[in-house]
Scaffold this motif. Structure first.
Motif, PDB file in Angstrom:
ATOM      1  N   LYS A 207      -9.262   4.904   9.647  1.00  0.00           N
ATOM      2  CA  LYS A 207      -8.000   4.412  10.193  1.00  0.00           C
ATOM      3  C   LYS A 207      -8.218   3.220  11.099  1.00  0.00           C
ATOM      4  O   LYS A 207      -7.445   2.254  11.090  1.00  0.00           O
ATOM      5  CB  LYS A 207      -7.310   5.542  10.967  1.00  0.00           C
ATOM      6  N   SER A 210      -8.712   0.055   9.106  1.00  0.00           N
ATOM      7  CA  SER A 210      -7.485  -0.456   8.490  1.00  0.00           C
ATOM      8  C   SER A 210      -6.596  -1.148   9.511  1.00  0.00           C
ATOM      9  O   SER A 210      -5.899  -2.111   9.193  1.00  0.00           O
ATOM     10  CB  SER A 210      -6.719   0.686   7.817  1.00  0.00           C
ATOM     11  N   ARG A 333      -0.905  -0.046   1.233  1.00  0.00           N
ATOM     12  CA  ARG A 333      -2.040   0.299   0.366  1.00  0.00           C
ATOM     13  C   ARG A 333      -3.353   0.199   1.116  1.00  0.00           C
ATOM     14  O   ARG A 333      -4.300   0.931   0.811  1.00  0.00           O
ATOM     15  CB  ARG A 333      -2.064  -0.621  -0.859  1.00  0.00           C
ATOM     16  N   GLY A 335      -3.753   1.030   4.125  1.00  0.00           N
ATOM     17  CA  GLY A 335      -3.782   2.065   5.155  1.00  0.00           C
ATOM     18  C   GLY A 335      -3.247   1.619   6.488  1.00  0.00           C
ATOM     19  O   GLY A 335      -3.408   2.306   7.496  1.00  0.00           O
TER      20      GLY A 335
END
Length: 337
Positions: A207, A210, A333, A335
């Motif tokens: 995460k 991203s 896409r 994230g």
């Protein structure tokens, strides 16, 4: 009565409104550790500044070491330092005495953790730093200890009892050490001018990775870029919008600067019998929202969602000229949310 009912009946339950012994004990431990961290924060002085300055100037790595629970905390500190721009590694003090001293070079610094300052397993490693003039920073509760006296710089832990009911298990001391390691890592991060872009290099996955993606990594560009001139007909603009499948087209002037945007929604909302023969400049949105190539994708997503009427695509502009389009689906896409 069933077996499960018998088992349940044998378990004492605290009356409603009365805290259980476990809950009381848990809160006591957390409060003791919180108080220790608060005491540590109040006690930081020039020694902390000196350590930051010395570690920031180290040409090699920060080698963290500690035995037992201090070793576990040391591994986390080394990982945090390394991920925030300060090259670091952990060396087990017992293994150091059996060859791993070779991992420590003259340009490195050693950060040694020991609550008492009398951990015998650290002896060979400390002697090695003294022999080869390697910077030694100690984190200990006792500056007058063997480790404290040998070190070039000492960061003192608060003299607080362990939270363990027996006063023996490393609890308060290890929590304070971990917090002090975080303080060192963050202060060094600021000292080095560590940026989100640097952070992205060390955290490409998950995460966090991203959240640090930039729009230039996601944007549609080159032949995928939807562009028309101000005098183009709306019918032509609709063809471009349909072909590029981004829901919009940019409008550029003779110098290639972005002067407007037309979306498929703009065309639908203005639908009249003569709409397709009109020039796009008659219906385009002037001064459209835009971002630069280095903008974080999360920031671009916030721009798209932050207006009164959210939109799904955003032009990426460099020196006034469109270089790409980032779509909300590209962000999702990847994230980014």
């Amino acid at each position: 009565m069933t077996r499960s009912a018998l088992r349940s009946a044998s378990i004492p339950v605290a009356p409603a409104g009365v805290d259980s012994a476990a809950l009381i004990e848990g809160r006591r431990v957390l409060r003791m550790e919180a108080e220790a961290i608060e005491a540590l924060a109040e006690s930081l002085d020039q020694a902390f500044v000196d350590v930051i300055e010395r570690l920031a100037s180290v040409q090699g790595r920060v080698v963290v070491t500690g035995m037992g629970k201090s070793g576990h905390i040391g591994r986390k500190i080394a990982a945090t330092l390394a991920s925030t721009g300060t090259p670091a590694m952990f060396v087990h003090p017992a293994e150091a005495s059996h060859g791993d001293l070779g991992m420590i070079a003259a340009q490195d610094a050693v950060l040694a953790l020991s609550n008492s300052g009398e951990t015998p397993e650290l002896a060979d490693l400390v002697a090695y730093t003294r022999r080869f003039n390697i910077l030694l920073v100690a984190i200990t509760r006792v500056p007058e200890s063997t480790l404290g006296k040998a070190a070039d710089l000492v960061l003192r832990l608060p003299d607080r009892p362990e939270a363990c009911a027996l006063g023996l298990a490393p609890t308060t001391s290890t929590t304070a050490t971990l917090a002090l390691g975080d303080a060192l890592a963050v202060a060094l991060l600021q000292e080095r001018g560590f940026t989100p872009a640097d952070f992205r290099i060390f955290h490409p996955g998950g995460k966090l990775g991203s959240r640090l993606i930039r729009v230039e990594q996601l944007m549609h560009q080159g032949s995928d870029l939807p562009i028309v001139r101000p005098d183009a007909k709306v019918a032509d603009a609709l063809m471009v919008i349909s072909a590029k499948r981004l829901g919009c087209t940019g409008v550029v002037d003779d110098a290639g600067r972005l002067v407007g945007v037309v979306t498929d929604g703009d065309i639908r909302r203005r639908m009249t019998p003569d709409i397709f023969g009109m020039p796009v400049e008659a219906i385009m949105t002037t001064d459209p929202r835009q971002v630069g190539p280095g903008t974080l994708a999360a920031e671009a997503l916030a721009v798209m969602n932050g207006s009164e009427r959210p939109f799904t695509a955003l032009f990426v502009v460099d020196a006034g000229r469109p270089v790409g389009v980032v779509h909300v689906h590209d962000c999702l896409r990847a994230g980014v949310a």
